[in-house]
Design a protein around this motif. Structure first.
Motif, short mmCIF file in Angstrom:
data_model
loop_
_atom_site.label_atom_id
_atom_site.label_comp_id
_atom_site.label_asym_id
_atom_site.label_seq_id
_atom_site.Cartn_x
_atom_site.Cartn_y
_atom_site.Cartn_z
N TYR A 25 -6.27 3.22 -5.32
CA TYR A 25 -5.01 3.41 -4.59
C TYR A 25 -4.02 2.31 -4.98
O TYR A 25 -2.85 2.56 -5.23
N GLU A 26 -4.52 1.07 -5.01
CA GLU A 26 -3.61 -0.04 -5.34
C GLU A 26 -3.08 0.07 -6.77
O GLU A 26 -1.90 -0.14 -7.03
N LYS A 27 -3.97 0.43 -7.70
CA LYS A 27 -3.54 0.53 -9.10
C LYS A 27 -2.57 1.70 -9.28
O LYS A 27 -1.61 1.62 -10.04
N LYS A 28 -2.83 2.81 -8.59
CA LYS A 28 -1.98 4.00 -8.78
C LYS A 28 -0.61 3.85 -8.11
O LYS A 28 0.40 4.17 -8.71
N TYR A 29 -0.62 3.36 -6.85
CA TYR A 29 0.64 3.36 -6.09
C TYR A 29 1.31 1.99 -6.03
O TYR A 29 2.47 1.88 -5.62
N GLY A 30 0.58 0.93 -6.40
CA GLY A 30 1.16 -0.41 -6.37
C GLY A 30 1.29 -0.95 -4.95
O GLY A 30 1.83 -2.03 -4.73
N ILE A 31 0.83 -0.20 -3.98
CA ILE A 31 0.88 -0.62 -2.57
C ILE A 31 -0.26 0.10 -1.86
O ILE A 31 -0.59 1.23 -2.23
N ARG A 32 -0.85 -0.58 -0.86
CA ARG A 32 -2.03 0.03 -0.22
C ARG A 32 -2.06 -0.35 1.25
O ARG A 32 -1.92 -1.53 1.59
N ASP A 33 -2.18 0.63 2.12
CA ASP A 33 -2.43 0.35 3.53
C ASP A 33 -3.94 0.12 3.65
O ASP A 33 -4.71 1.07 3.68
N TYR A 34 -4.32 -1.14 3.65
CA TYR A 34 -5.75 -1.48 3.62
C TYR A 34 -6.43 -1.25 4.96
O TYR A 34 -7.66 -1.23 5.06
N ARG A 35 -5.62 -1.05 6.05
CA ARG A 35 -6.21 -0.96 7.39
C ARG A 35 -7.02 0.35 7.53
O ARG A 35 -6.46 1.43 7.52
N GLY A 36 -8.31 0.20 7.61
CA GLY A 36 -9.17 1.38 7.78
C GLY A 36 -9.19 2.30 6.58
O GLY A 36 -9.63 3.44 6.69
N GLY A 37 -8.71 1.80 5.44
CA GLY A 37 -8.68 2.65 4.24
C GLY A 37 -7.42 3.50 4.15
O GLY A 37 -7.27 4.27 3.19
N GLY A 38 -6.49 3.36 5.13
CA GLY A 38 -5.21 4.07 5.06
C GLY A 38 -5.39 5.58 4.93
O GLY A 38 -6.13 6.21 5.67
N THR B 40 -11.49 -9.28 -6.28
CA THR B 40 -10.24 -9.66 -5.61
C THR B 40 -9.05 -9.15 -6.43
O THR B 40 -9.21 -8.77 -7.59
N ASN B 41 -7.86 -9.20 -5.79
CA ASN B 41 -6.66 -8.74 -6.52
C ASN B 41 -6.25 -9.74 -7.62
O ASN B 41 -5.30 -9.51 -8.35
N GLU B 42 -6.99 -10.88 -7.69
CA GLU B 42 -6.77 -11.81 -8.81
C GLU B 42 -7.88 -11.72 -9.84
O GLU B 42 -8.14 -12.66 -10.60
N ASN B 43 -8.58 -10.59 -9.80
CA ASN B 43 -9.65 -10.31 -10.77
C ASN B 43 -10.80 -11.30 -10.73
O ASN B 43 -11.34 -11.67 -11.76
N LYS B 44 -11.14 -11.73 -9.52
CA LYS B 44 -12.31 -12.61 -9.37
C LYS B 44 -13.38 -11.84 -8.60
O LYS B 44 -13.07 -11.05 -7.71
N LEU B 45 -14.64 -12.11 -8.95
CA LEU B 45 -15.75 -11.52 -8.21
C LEU B 45 -16.20 -12.52 -7.17
O LEU B 45 -16.52 -13.67 -7.51
N ILE B 46 -16.19 -12.10 -5.89
CA ILE B 46 -16.64 -13.00 -4.81
C ILE B 46 -17.66 -12.25 -3.94
O ILE B 46 -17.71 -11.02 -3.95
N ILE B 47 -18.42 -13.01 -3.17
CA ILE B 47 -19.36 -12.39 -2.24
C ILE B 47 -18.65 -12.27 -0.89
O ILE B 47 -18.06 -13.23 -0.39
#
Ligand SMILES: Cc1cc2nc3c(=O)[nH]c(=O)nc-3n(C[C@H](O)[C@H](O)[C@H](O)COP(=O)(O)O)c2cc1C
Length: 353
Positions: free
Chosen positions: A111-124, A308-315
């Motif tokens: 969603y973020e890559k396609k639309y450039g914006i994402r309602d992250y709350r509950g998956g929108g 993450t949106n900065e291309n990092k893998l985190i736990i």
């Protein structure tokens, strides 16, 4: 965003997000003069709703539908039926941890890559809360085709499955247990398994079988709009669905034609029904039956590696109110989508007969 509508004559468009003000829909093309059974509509909502048992998400939504148009003195007027279902139990803070991260195998990243914006709350918009509108429309569609009987039920959870054909099941038992499995002994095992999976903060997949009876001969519009193609599309549009097969399905690949052919009786019915009630994309009057598989849903209440949106893998520790296994709640959704397709094709058939 395109792709929010389904149907040709009986056409549903849905709108809304998981944590917005409301979800809802517009039904275009519903015939005039249908006396609606509002209790039946609300009953379908109760079947889909979260918080209904210990094995589903504990989000508590009232899920009351408010009709805005298209109905006068309890009857459809033939004009667009507009409706909303308000969101009343959002806990958006439950999702602040995924504002800058993407859950593996969920829709966050695309969603973020396609639309450039994402309602992250509950998956929108990607949330299965959207299906609440499908259930309203499906309950109305069922009333357009009152003679058609649609019964869906949970036929597997993980490795546990019903080991008998649907003809040996009593569909009236489906609603007697939290899993929605008409084989009550198997239902018990499924329920225990879901509880165990939930305790582990994990999720598990499953299958829903749907049987549609009393369908008139002739529904389906070859070549691109074959009845099974439309049913497949409708089912595959449901969140978390990974598979659709009708009739003999994938098992047919292991059979010979001499075993698979449905020989006729003199009245045109068939002695067997491996075709699943559809031949050449057109209903043949036999039962239509199909299976829909659901993946184990993505959100785990465990620690998991995320991007993450900065291309990092985190736990990250998963949190929020989620379904450990969605098939019990998806039964009315499968029925609703089946009703939408059959009602639409019933109306189309009247046009082109
Ligand atoms: C009834 C139902 C409830 C669902 N509940 C959840 C949930 O609690 N958590 C979750 O991560 N996904 C849940 N899903 C699945 C997601 O909506 C879905 O996996 C996501 O939108 C990504 O789409 P996809 O799996 O179809 O690719 C649910 C699906 C259904 C049908």
């Amino acid at each position: 965003m395109a792709g929010n509508s389904i149907g040709t004559i009986f056409k549903l468009t849905t709108f809304g997000e998981s944590h917005g003000e409301a979800l809802g829909g517009i039904i275009d093309g519903c015939p005039a003069g249908i006396e609606l059974d509002f209790d039946a509509i609300q009953n379908e909502m109760q079947r889909r709703k979260p918080g209904q048992s210990a094995i589903v998400t504990q989000r508590k939504e009232e899920d009351e539908v408010k009709f805005l148009s298209g109905i006068f003195e309890g009857k459809t007027t033939g004009t667009p039926i507009g409706f909303i279902i308000e969101n009343t139990n959002q806990k958006s803070d439950d999702y602040s941890h995924i504002k800058y991260t993407y859950r593996p195998s969920h829709a966050d990243y695309v969603y973020e890559k396609k639309y450039g914006i994402r309602d992250y709350r509950g998956g929108g918009r990607s949330s299965a809360r959207e299906t609440v509108s499908r259930v309203v429309a499906g309950a109305i569609a069922k009333q357009v085709i009152p003679d058609v009987k649609i019964n869906a039920f949970v036929s597997s959870v993980g490795e546990i499955f019903i080991d008998k054909p649907y003809q040996e099941l009593d569909f009236s038992l489906t609603e007697t247990n939290a899993v929605r499995c008409p084989d009550v002994v198997t239902a018990q095992k499924m329920e225990e398994h879901i509880k165990e999976i939930k305790k582990q903060g994990d999720t598990i997949g499953g299958t829903i079988t749907c049987v549609i009876q009393n369908v008139p001969i002739g529904l389906g519009e070859p070549v691109f709009d074959k009845l099974h193609a439309e049913l497949g599309k409708a089912m595959l549009s449901i969140n978390a669905v990974h598979g659709f097969e009708y009739g003999s399905g994938f098992c047919g690949a292991r059979m010979k034609g001499s075993e698979h052919n449905d020989l006729f009786n003199e009245d045109g019915t068939t002695k067997t029904n491996l075709s699943g009630g559809i031949q050449g994309g057109i209903s043949n009057g036999m039962d239509i039956y199909f299976r829909v598989t659901f993946k184990p849903v993505a959100t785990l209440l465990q620690q998991q590696e995320v991007l993450t949106n900065e291309n990092k893998l985190i736990i990250q520790q998963g949190k929020g109110r989620h379904d450990a296994c969605v098939v019990p709640r998806a039964v009315p959704i499968v029925e609703a989508m089946a009703a939408l397709v059959i009602a639409d094709y019933y109306l189309l058939n009247k046009l082109y007969q």
